[in-house]
Design a protein around this motif. Structure first.
Motif, short mmCIF file in Angstrom:
data_model
loop_
_atom_site.label_atom_id
_atom_site.label_comp_id
_atom_site.label_asym_id
_atom_site.label_seq_id
_atom_site.Cartn_x
_atom_site.Cartn_y
_atom_site.Cartn_z
N ALA A 133 59.79 -16.96 -48.29
CA ALA A 133 59.99 -15.50 -48.18
C ALA A 133 58.73 -14.93 -47.55
O ALA A 133 57.62 -15.31 -47.91
N MET A 233 61.12 -11.88 -54.34
CA MET A 233 61.02 -10.74 -53.42
C MET A 233 61.19 -9.42 -54.17
O MET A 233 60.44 -8.46 -53.95
N PHE A 252 61.63 -7.97 -43.73
CA PHE A 252 61.27 -9.14 -44.53
C PHE A 252 62.18 -10.31 -44.19
O PHE A 252 63.29 -10.13 -43.67
#
Length: 342
Positions: A133, A233, A252
């Motif tokens: 991530a 996240m 993102f």
């Protein structure tokens, strides 16, 4: 909470510390008029600086504003040279404390680290872990909250004079009431990096996070699954919003490591480092600028050779030999340049 470190104003104002700060601030800038003017009366200027620090009479502000476009457009607010000397004098005492506080996988504003070390560390994690991530903070420097930052510094340092000095530095610039750090200031870089240090520890303490890398507000971490990446996240977004009053950019990424990741200007894959499109454009623009300067007679052959070396340094750590050959084929050097680089 770890023990706070006491730093007195006398330590910052010590003349040997100020002389060293001057030389660090002047490094690579000795041809600038402001540096030369300060150096002409160096003993006098440092003596007055010492007096102002000890008496608490130091004034801040008056940043010069300009734009840079490499690697991307940014508004820079540079402090005057006298303030830059003071910033170096302060950070000579604060930086070792920050360094002890940082985790191993934070790479900005730290000796012996930097962008390339961060990218190499990300590549190591890509080879080991299946998912990642990646996030960065929206308008990070402009969004740093002054009260939160000062509270964090107060938990790390003590000494009334020092804390008043740091507070005045923080409050000398703002983008909105009570927010913002100037890009281009030495103290801002270290303060901003320290501002997110708690996030590093939260990620490393999370059982779903296998590894993490942070370069200022560019953050990437690695997990075993997409679900774990999504959950962390949400936790990162919640922490930044509630504890640091920061928002994440909407671009993102959550993806498989085998697909690679764009990080700090590189395309990072398990077996190779490639230049990002922006880095390629920077190389092409830098090279053309030096060639135009040579053709106009603004630089000589030695200057052009130096220019080519600076352009090549942008992609020197990338695996892009074939791309460079194509660039030379599509945009050949002027005939007068071939002997220089042969």
């Amino acid at each position: 909470m770890s023990k706070r470190v006491r730093i007195e104003l006398d330590e910052i104002a010590e003349l040997d510390n100020l002389y060293r700060a001057f030389w660090r601030a002047a490094k690579g800038k000795r041809d600038r008029q402001a540096v030369q003017d300060f150096a002409l009366r160096l003993d006098h200027n440092l003596s007055f600086m010492r007096r102002d620090i000890i008496n608490g009479d130091y004034s801040f502000g008056g940043y010069s504003r300009f734009m840079i476009y490499d690697p991307k457009p940014r508004v820079i607010h540079a402090a005057c040279f006298r303030e830059r000397v003071l910033h170096h004098a302060i950070m000579a005492h604060l930086e070792p404390v920050f360094e002890r506080h940082m985790v191993g996988d934070t790479f900005a504003c730290r000796p012996g680290r930097g962008v390339l070390a961060a990218v190499n560390r990300a590549q190591q994690h890509i080879r080991r872990y299946p998912w990642y991530a990646k996030v960065d903070v929206r308008k990070f420097f402009d969004s740093v909250d002054h009260d939160i930052l000062f509270r964090l510094l107060s938990r790390r340092f003590k000494g009334e004079g020092l804390l008043i000095l740091l507070k005045r530095i923080i409050e000398s610039y703002q983008t909105d009431p009570g927010k913002g750090l100037p890009i281009g200031s030495l103290t801002s870089q270290h303060f901003a990096n320290f501002y997110l240090s708690r996030l590093d520890r939260l990620l490393l303490q999370n059982i779903n996070v296998l590894g993490t890398v942070r370069y200022m507000d560019d953050i990437i971490w690695f997990c075993n699954s997409r679900e774990q990446a999504k959950e962390t996240m949400r936790e990162v977004s919640r922490f930044l919003a509630q504890e640091r009053k920061l928002d994440l950019k909407q671009n993102f990424q959550i993806n498989r490591s085998l697909h690679g990741v764009s990080f700090c200007g590189f395309r990072v894959l398990a077996g190779t480092l490639r230049p990002s499109p922006r880095r390629r454009r920077r190389y092409a623009a830098r090279r053309k600028a030096w060639e135009r300067a040579f053709e106009k007679g603004l630089i000589d052959e030695k200057g052009l050779q130096t220019g080519y070396a600076s352009a090549l340094a942008i992609v020197a750590h990338c695996d892009c030999r074939s791309w460079l050959k194509r660039q030379l084929g599509l945009n050949p050097m002027p005939p007068c340049c071939h002997e220089i680089v042969s």
